[in-house]
Each structure stands twice: as structure tokens, then as C-alpha cells.
Design an enzyme around this catalytic site. Structure first.
Site, short mmCIF file in Angstrom:
data_model
loop_
_atom_site.label_atom_id
_atom_site.label_comp_id
_atom_site.label_asym_id
_atom_site.label_seq_id
_atom_site.Cartn_x
_atom_site.Cartn_y
_atom_site.Cartn_z
N GLY A 274 -12.24 -0.08 -14.22
CA GLY A 274 -12.51 -0.20 -15.65
C GLY A 274 -13.23 -1.51 -15.96
O GLY A 274 -13.92 -2.07 -15.10
N ASP A 275 -13.04 -2.00 -17.21
CA ASP A 275 -13.73 -3.25 -17.60
C ASP A 275 -12.82 -4.47 -17.48
O ASP A 275 -13.20 -5.58 -17.87
CB ASP A 275 -14.29 -3.13 -19.03
CG ASP A 275 -13.20 -2.87 -20.06
OD1 ASP A 275 -12.00 -2.97 -19.72
OD2 ASP A 275 -13.54 -2.56 -21.22
N GLY A 276 -11.60 -4.27 -16.99
CA GLY A 276 -10.68 -5.39 -16.78
C GLY A 276 -9.92 -5.79 -18.04
O GLY A 276 -9.04 -6.62 -18.01
N GLN B 98 -8.14 -3.68 -19.92
CA GLN B 98 -6.97 -2.84 -20.17
C GLN B 98 -5.76 -3.77 -20.23
O GLN B 98 -5.47 -4.46 -19.26
CB GLN B 98 -6.73 -1.84 -19.03
CG GLN B 98 -7.90 -1.00 -18.60
CD GLN B 98 -8.69 -1.66 -17.49
OE1 GLN B 98 -9.34 -2.68 -17.71
NE2 GLN B 98 -8.66 -1.09 -16.30
N ASN C 161 5.22 -1.13 -17.70
CA ASN C 161 5.01 -1.28 -16.25
C ASN C 161 6.10 -2.17 -15.69
O ASN C 161 6.27 -3.30 -16.14
CB ASN C 161 3.65 -1.90 -15.96
CG ASN C 161 2.53 -0.92 -16.23
OD1 ASN C 161 2.64 0.27 -15.94
ND2 ASN C 161 1.46 -1.40 -16.82
N PHE D 295 -4.16 -5.05 -5.86
CA PHE D 295 -5.00 -6.26 -5.86
C PHE D 295 -4.69 -7.14 -4.65
O PHE D 295 -5.59 -7.68 -4.01
CB PHE D 295 -4.81 -7.07 -7.15
CG PHE D 295 -5.57 -6.53 -8.34
CD1 PHE D 295 -6.24 -5.31 -8.28
CD2 PHE D 295 -5.61 -7.24 -9.54
CE1 PHE D 295 -6.94 -4.82 -9.38
CE2 PHE D 295 -6.31 -6.76 -10.65
CZ PHE D 295 -6.97 -5.54 -10.57
N LYS E 7 6.77 13.86 -17.56
CA LYS E 7 7.94 13.07 -17.95
C LYS E 7 8.43 13.48 -19.34
O LYS E 7 9.63 13.47 -19.62
CB LYS E 7 7.60 11.58 -17.92
CG LYS E 7 7.44 11.04 -16.51
CD LYS E 7 8.76 11.13 -15.73
CE LYS E 7 9.00 9.92 -14.89
NZ LYS E 7 10.28 9.94 -14.17
N TYR F 177 1.05 13.17 -15.43
CA TYR F 177 2.31 12.45 -15.19
C TYR F 177 3.08 12.28 -16.49
O TYR F 177 4.28 12.61 -16.58
CB TYR F 177 2.00 11.09 -14.56
CG TYR F 177 3.17 10.13 -14.51
CD1 TYR F 177 4.18 10.29 -13.57
CD2 TYR F 177 3.26 9.06 -15.41
CE1 TYR F 177 5.25 9.40 -13.53
CE2 TYR F 177 4.32 8.17 -15.37
CZ TYR F 177 5.32 8.34 -14.43
OH TYR F 177 6.37 7.47 -14.39
P1 NAD Z 1 9.24 4.92 -6.21
O1 NAD Z 1 8.19 5.85 -5.68
O2 NAD Z 1 9.43 3.61 -5.52
O3 NAD Z 1 10.66 5.66 -6.23
C1 NAD Z 1 10.82 7.05 -6.27
C2 NAD Z 1 11.91 7.41 -5.28
O4 NAD Z 1 12.20 8.81 -5.41
C3 NAD Z 1 11.52 7.18 -3.82
O5 NAD Z 1 12.59 6.58 -3.13
C4 NAD Z 1 11.25 8.59 -3.29
O6 NAD Z 1 11.45 8.68 -1.91
C5 NAD Z 1 12.22 9.40 -4.12
N1 NAD Z 1 11.83 10.82 -4.30
C6 NAD Z 1 10.64 11.27 -4.76
N2 NAD Z 1 10.64 12.62 -4.78
C7 NAD Z 1 11.86 13.03 -4.34
C8 NAD Z 1 12.45 14.31 -4.14
N3 NAD Z 1 11.79 15.44 -4.36
N4 NAD Z 1 13.72 14.34 -3.69
C9 NAD Z 1 14.41 13.21 -3.41
N5 NAD Z 1 13.89 11.97 -3.59
C10 NAD Z 1 12.63 11.88 -4.04
O7 NAD Z 1 8.90 4.71 -7.75
P2 NAD Z 1 9.45 3.64 -8.83
O8 NAD Z 1 8.30 2.84 -9.29
O9 NAD Z 1 10.67 2.98 -8.34
O10 NAD Z 1 9.82 4.62 -10.02
C11 NAD Z 1 11.15 5.01 -10.27
C12 NAD Z 1 11.20 5.83 -11.55
O11 NAD Z 1 10.79 5.04 -12.66
C13 NAD Z 1 10.32 7.07 -11.55
O12 NAD Z 1 11.02 8.09 -12.23
C14 NAD Z 1 9.12 6.65 -12.34
O13 NAD Z 1 8.49 7.75 -12.94
C15 NAD Z 1 9.76 5.71 -13.36
N6 NAD Z 1 8.84 4.72 -13.93
C16 NAD Z 1 8.34 3.73 -13.14
C17 NAD Z 1 7.51 2.77 -13.70
C18 NAD Z 1 6.96 1.61 -12.90
O14 NAD Z 1 6.25 0.79 -13.47
N7 NAD Z 1 7.29 1.47 -11.63
C19 NAD Z 1 7.15 2.86 -15.05
C20 NAD Z 1 7.64 3.91 -15.81
C21 NAD Z 1 8.51 4.82 -15.24
#
Ligand code: NAD
Length: 317
Positions: free
Chosen positions: A210-212, A214, A181, A195, A156, A152
Site C-alpha cells: 500500500g502507501d504506508g 494505513q 491488531n 517486516f 468471524k 475473514y
Molecule cells: P494463531 O494462528 O497463532 O493461533 C491459532 C491456533 O489455532 C493455532 O495454534 C492453530 O494451530 C490452531 N488451529 C487452527 N485451526 C484449527 C483446527 N481446525 N483445529 C484445532 N486447532 C486449530 O493465531 P492468533 O493470532 O493467536 O489468533 C488467535 C485468535 O485471535 C484467532 O481466532 C484470530 O482470529 C483472533 N484474532 C487475532 C488477532 C491478531 O492480531 N493476532 C486479531 C483479531 C482476532
């Protein structure tokens, strides 16, 4: 006579997802024309249904892997928020294709759609996992070399590289946000959701991966969206890269304790699967430096604990 402010036409990929739908809410509040492009693989109609029927809102059910669909959707757009992705870090160890397709190929298709339609601006939701197991903590944006340890994170980082190179080659402007996060209402995945589910299934015991110990930085989605909007309005380089997170951490056991308390449970036994990380590719310690954000003038008052507690509260009620 008052001049009418020209509102932008903004496409949000993944706008029906957790973070994307909060971005959409904010963009709608400020009167932009918003087009959501989502395949609903993890998005939910109820996250955006409040906007259906509004004259400045359009929903396109489309898949970023169908290039023609995103090419067509980008016509006449001023700014793309590219939020869609497969965000499940754990999945990479059992499915090596998913992040390549859903993150790298999908981002390439978005960039090509932008180039063909002369769309000049892109906001991208990247992640702390691009840093891998950083030796400098808190980790600043200029930290390197970037050595992701999950597929992942690798995907990115590849997206970031595509975006910066398109920005320089085709005169686009980009804002790349490396999130800690992000948690909050409408959250559908991650440790808090896991959780709560486990404790609903068995209120006597909680298995922690894990060990908790993190420990990571968590930020509430409301603050995350405010930070994004602030940076987009106040930075103007060809490529603008910003960390977004809280300034402290909370560990997995402490998150378990907050959830147990908020659920009103007692005498819950915590068990651990062992090892210093939750799964292969998990980074056990993550804290991002946010000085760049603060220098620009944005500061969140949210700690990790507050972000987690408010999330638990809203997911439970
Ligand atoms: P999420 O899964 O809720 O949102 C992703 C959205 O993209 C969903 O609505 C899904 O239906 C849509 N999607 C996925 N593949 C698609 C495709 N091929 N075509 C069209 N739509 C598509 O996830 P999120 O947690 O809201 O994450 C949003 C963004 O933030 C992502 O890019 C993720 O990598 C990034 N991100 C999230 C976090 C976090 O803690 N949640 C942390 C770092 C980065």
C-alpha cells in the site's frame, strides 16, 4: 478451616497458538484445570511445553473439523475459550474456502460440542474486521450495519452470530472480544513479523504494502489477555461483546521506522506497492472505541507504539 476454591475446567481451542498460549499461561497461573485442543496447523509445541506434565494441564492434539474429537473433549468442561481459527486475512482473496471451514464450521462444531455436553460458557476471539470500513472512528461495539470487506471478517461475524444465537437458544453465556491488531512475543504472523523477515533478507530495503499510511490500533498481547480475564470476571450478561485495543494508531511506515531503529539499521530505503490499502480486504483505518471496557473498570496504559516497540524488541531478542 479454609474452603478450597473450586477451580474451573477450561478448554482452550487454539491454545498452542500466539494468543491462545498466552491465555493458557494466565489460566495456569490462576490454578485452573486447562485442556488445550489444537491441531498445530499454526500452533507451536514450544509455546506450551512449559506446562506439559503438570497435573492440571492436558494437551489434546485434535482438529475442530473432526466433530467427534471436539465433542469428546468438551465432556465435563465449565468454560471454553474458542481461540482456534485461521487468522490470515489476506488468504481469503486467494482461497475462498479456508475461513468458511476453519472459522465458521469449526465454531459450529465447538458450539454443538458444548450443547451436547451442557457446557455453559464460551469466550470467543473475534476481530475489528467485523466492522468493515466503519464510518465512525473510534468504532463502538454498537456500530452498525456490520459490513465486513474480507472473507475473514465475514467468517468471524458469522461465528459471532452463531455464538449469540446458541447463547440465547441453549442458555449459554458468551464473551465476544473484537480485537484490534494484537502483537507480542510468540507472534508468528502480521506486519511486524513480515517486516523483520524482509529486513533480515535485505537490510537495505523494505517493501511496504500500500502507501504506508494505513493506520491501525495495536495492542500488546499481555494487555489483551489481562483485558479478557477482567471482562470475563466482571461481566455477566447472556452475551457480552467488548472491543479490545489501544486508544491510538500507528501507520505501516511508522512501524517500519520502529523496526529499523530497533534492528540498529541505517539508510534503509522504503518502497511502496501503492494504493491506499495493503491488499484486497484490508481496512486502511482502524481504531476501536474502548469506553465500554473502561466503564467496566479496565484501562490499558499501552499505546500502539509501545505495543509495537515491545513486540519488536522481544521478537529480536
Ligand atoms: P494463531 O494462528 O497463532 O493461533 C491459532 C491456533 O489455532 C493455532 O495454534 C492453530 O494451530 C490452531 N488451529 C487452527 N485451526 C484449527 C483446527 N481446525 N483445529 C484445532 N486447532 C486449530 O493465531 P492468533 O493470532 O493467536 O489468533 C488467535 C485468535 O485471535 C484467532 O481466532 C484470530 O482470529 C483472533 N484474532 C487475532 C488477532 C491478531 O492480531 N493476532 C486479531 C483479531 C482476532
Amino acid at each position: 478451616m479454609k474452603t478450597e476454591i473450586q477451580k474451573e475446567k477450561i478448554l482452550v481451542t487454539g491454545g498452542a497458538g500466539f494468543i491462545g498460549s498466552h491465555i493458557v499461561d494466565r489460566l495456569m497461573e490462576t490454578g485452573n484445570k486447562v485442556i488445550v485442543f489444537d491441531n498445530f496447523s499454526s500452533g507451536h509445541m514450544e509455546f506450551i511445553e512449559q506446562h506439559l506434565g503438570k497435573p492440571n494441564f492436558t494437551l489434546i492434539k485434535g482438529d475442530l473439523l473432526n466433530a467427534e474429537e471436539i465433542y469428546a473433549a468438551c465432556e465435563g468442561i465449565d468454560l471454553v475459550y474458542h481461540v482456534a481459527a485461521n487468522p490470515d486475512v489476506k488468504l481469503g482473496s486467494v482461497d475462498t474456502r479456508v475461513h468458511f471451514d476453519q472459522n465458521i464450521t469449526a465454531t459450529y462444531n465447538v458450539l454443538e460440542a458444548m450443547r451436547r455436553n451442557n457446557v455453559p460458557n464460551i469466550v470467543f476471539t473475534s476481530t475489528s474486521t467485523v466492522y468493515g470500513e466503519a464510518e465512525v472512528i473510534p468504532t463502538p461495539e454498537e456500530y452498525g450495519p456490520l459490513v465486513p470487506i474480507s472473507l475473514y471478517g465475514a467468517s468471524k461475524l458469522a461465528c459471532e452470530a452463531l455464538i449469540t444465537s446458541y447463547s440465547h437458544t441453549f442458555d449459554m453465556k458468551s464473551w465476544i472480544f473484537r480485537f484490534a491488531n494484537i502483537v507480542g512475543d510468540r507472534g508468528t504472523h502480521g506486519i511486524i513479523v513480515d517486516f523483520i523477515q524482509k529486513l533480515r533478507d535485505n537490510p537495505q530495503q523494505l517493501e511496504i504494502l500500500g502507501d504506508g499510511r494505513q493506520s491501525k490500533s495495536y495492542l500488546h498481547v499481555s494487555e489483551c489477555v489481562k483485558a479478557i480475564m477482567f471482562v470475563v470476571n466482571n461481566s455477566n450478561e447472556a452475551v457480552n461483546i467488548f472491543n479490545v485495543g489501544s486508544e491510538d494508531t500507528i501507520n505501516a511506515t511508522e512501524i517500519g521506522e520502529v523496526i529499523v531503529e530497533e534492528m540498529g539499521l541505517e539508510n534503509v530505503e522504503f518502497t511502496y506497492t501503492g494504493g491506499n490499502r495493503g491488499w484486497k480486504g484490508d481496512v486502511p483505518r482502524m481504531l476501536l472505541e474502548v469506553e465500554k471496557l473502561k466503564r467496566l473498570g479496565w484501562n490499558s496504559g499501552y499505546s500502539s507504539e509501545r505495543s509495537v516497540r515491545e513486540t519488536v524488541h522481544s521478537l529480536l531478542h
